[in-house]
Design an enzyme around this catalytic site. Structure first.
Site, PDB file in Angstrom:
ATOM      1  N   MET A   1       0.841  -1.199   0.000  1.00  0.00           N
ATOM      2  CA  MET A   1       0.000   0.000   0.000  1.00  0.00           C
ATOM      3  C   MET A   1       0.884   1.261   0.000  1.00  0.00           C
ATOM      4  O   MET A   1       0.468   2.328   0.428  1.00  0.00           O
ATOM      5  CB  MET A   1      -0.937  -0.009   1.205  1.00  0.00           C
ATOM      6  CG  MET A   1      -1.919  -1.176   1.110  1.00  0.00           C
ATOM      7  SD  MET A   1      -3.457  -0.895   1.963  1.00  0.00           S
ATOM      8  CE  MET A   1      -2.906  -0.686   3.623  1.00  0.00           C
TER       9      MET A   1
ATOM     10  N   HIS B   1       9.201  -3.435   3.313  1.00  0.00           N
ATOM     11  CA  HIS B   1       8.853  -3.705   1.913  1.00  0.00           C
ATOM     12  C   HIS B   1      10.131  -4.017   1.119  1.00  0.00           C
ATOM     13  O   HIS B   1      10.126  -4.854   0.215  1.00  0.00           O
ATOM     14  CB  HIS B   1       8.188  -2.480   1.273  1.00  0.00           C
ATOM     15  CG  HIS B   1       6.935  -2.025   1.958  1.00  0.00           C
ATOM     16  ND1 HIS B   1       6.865  -0.845   2.663  1.00  0.00           N
ATOM     17  CD2 HIS B   1       5.702  -2.579   2.053  1.00  0.00           C
ATOM     18  CE1 HIS B   1       5.641  -0.687   3.142  1.00  0.00           C
ATOM     19  NE2 HIS B   1       4.913  -1.724   2.800  1.00  0.00           N
TER      20      HIS B   1
ATOM     21  N   GLY C   1       4.805 -10.364   3.808  1.00  0.00           N
ATOM     22  CA  GLY C   1       5.559 -10.299   5.054  1.00  0.00           C
ATOM     23  C   GLY C   1       4.914 -11.102   6.168  1.00  0.00           C
ATOM     24  O   GLY C   1       3.684 -11.117   6.314  1.00  0.00           O
TER      25      GLY C   1
HETATM   26  P1  AMP Z   1       1.542  -2.869   3.524  1.00  0.00           P
HETATM   27  O1  AMP Z   1       2.078  -1.833   2.578  1.00  0.00           O
HETATM   28  O2  AMP Z   1       1.659  -2.485   4.962  1.00  0.00           O
HETATM   29  O3  AMP Z   1       0.189  -3.387   3.113  1.00  0.00           O
HETATM   30  O4  AMP Z   1       2.515  -4.127   3.401  1.00  0.00           O
HETATM   31  C1  AMP Z   1       2.808  -4.704   2.156  1.00  0.00           C
HETATM   32  C2  AMP Z   1       3.572  -5.976   2.371  1.00  0.00           C
HETATM   33  O5  AMP Z   1       4.783  -5.694   3.072  1.00  0.00           O
HETATM   34  C3  AMP Z   1       2.807  -6.998   3.208  1.00  0.00           C
HETATM   35  O6  AMP Z   1       3.051  -8.307   2.695  1.00  0.00           O
HETATM   36  C4  AMP Z   1       3.425  -6.831   4.570  1.00  0.00           C
HETATM   37  O7  AMP Z   1       3.347  -7.995   5.371  1.00  0.00           O
HETATM   38  C5  AMP Z   1       4.864  -6.521   4.205  1.00  0.00           C
HETATM   39  N1  AMP Z   1       5.524  -5.811   5.309  1.00  0.00           N
HETATM   40  C6  AMP Z   1       5.128  -4.646   5.892  1.00  0.00           C
HETATM   41  N2  AMP Z   1       5.951  -4.340   6.930  1.00  0.00           N
HETATM   42  C7  AMP Z   1       6.872  -5.346   6.998  1.00  0.00           C
HETATM   43  C8  AMP Z   1       7.981  -5.622   7.857  1.00  0.00           C
HETATM   44  N3  AMP Z   1       8.304  -4.821   8.866  1.00  0.00           N
HETATM   45  N4  AMP Z   1       8.695  -6.744   7.633  1.00  0.00           N
HETATM   46  C9  AMP Z   1       8.367  -7.591   6.611  1.00  0.00           C
HETATM   47  N5  AMP Z   1       7.332  -7.379   5.769  1.00  0.00           N
HETATM   48  C10 AMP Z   1       6.599  -6.286   5.959  1.00  0.00           C
END
Ligand code: AMP
Length: 292
Positions: free
Chosen positions: A36, A43, A153
């Protein structure tokens, strides 16, 4: 290939399909990293894993309105596409796919993906419709990009379990690859939401991870879920700013709370610091148990 260090940008489904088709004609396999936006090192780890396999790496940036249960949370979700293009380019992504809401939802969405049971607990209990929105948009992205592999993640462990089950149950030919949680040096899991924390909130935020670690040690030493939960909640209670929404010891596959530890379990929590909701989880293995 990057433009001025920035990853090339596709705004439409037709564009991303053209680019992916061209990469396939060159013999490349396709990897997708759904996000997002507001990209950070968490990321980055997903992009690095995708890059390591030398595929054509597509990073999608889409703040998906149908997964937000609170309008205010959706509106507070600020992203800067140029920053994200630079970040993704610096990590070697081949393309950013950043569609507008009208591109993804030209008409009100009437077909949804619902993964039963796994979404009933934890975040699913407190965020009605959230995982239906997540599964639906990820399925749409899978149909649009048709990747060979997609990276998610472990920080969002319930989401990962749901996407895995969706892909398995609906025979989606995508290899769902988990990536370990990336943390700040003090243990706080990286999240786009961390930037909403005040300096005071930020300084106490690592207590969430410390509480999960307390529970993990308890289980590693042979404690049961109730002991582990109590120890973790006691640790969190020492930080009065935290309002715990849930803290549970769950089965890593079904995400349902367990009352006995028979193998590896996940300890997952959500807690508010002020207006900001943080989530985190760790895997715990009992004495003599095998880690996954
Ligand atoms: P988001 O933009 O928060 O929807 O996250 C996008 C992807 O990045 C998802 O698969 C999350 O699980 C992964 N993600 C976000 N924060 C982390 C983190 N600290 N460590 C590993 N993966 C992450």
């Amino acid at each position: 290939m990057t433009v001025d260090g920035r990853a090339p940008l596709a705004r439409t489904i037709a564009e991303v399909r053209d680019r992916v088709a061209a990469a396939r004609r060159r013999g490349q396999r396709i990897s997708l990293v759904p996000t997002m936006g507001a990209l950070h090192a968490g990321h980055g780890a997903l992009i690095d894993c995708a890059r390591r396999d030398d595929d054509y790496v597509v990073v999608s940036v889409f703040v998906n309105p149908i997964q937000f249960d609170q309008r205010s949370d959706y509106e507070a979700y600020a992203i800067n596409l140029e920053d994200d293009r630079s970040f993704a380019g610096s990590r070697g992504a081949d393309l950013i796919f950043a569609p507008g809401v009208d591109e993804m939802y030209p008409a009100p969405q009437r077909a949804f993906v619902e993964v039963a049971e796994i979404g009933n607990h934890l975040c699913g209990e407190f965020r009605p419709g959230h995982f239906r929105g997540v599964a639906t948009v990820v399925m749409k992205l899978f149909q649009i990009v048709q990747p060979d592999k997609a990276y998610f993640g472990e920080k969002d462990a319930q989401q990962l379990a749901i996407i895995r089950r969706m892909a398995a149950d609906l025979n989606v030919p995508v290899d769902v690859v988990p990536v370990a949680t990336v943390r700040e040096p003090d243990g706080l899991a990286m999240s786009s939401r961390n930037r909403r924390l005040s300096p005071g909130e930020r300084s106490v935020a690592p207590a969430l991870f410390q509480a999960l670690e307390t529970a993990r040690s308890c289980i590693a030493a042979g404690g049961g879920p109730a002991d582990a939960k109590e120890a973790a909640l006691r640790r969190l209670a020492s930080v009065p700013d935290f309002r715990v929404q849930y803290l549970e010891v769950v089965d890593p596959g079904t995400m349902a709370p367990v009352d006995r530890v028979r193998g590896p379990v996940r300890i997952a929590a959500a807690a508010f610091l002020g207006e900001t909701r943080l989530i985190d989880n760790v895997l715990a293995t009992p004495v003599g148990g095998n880690a996954e």
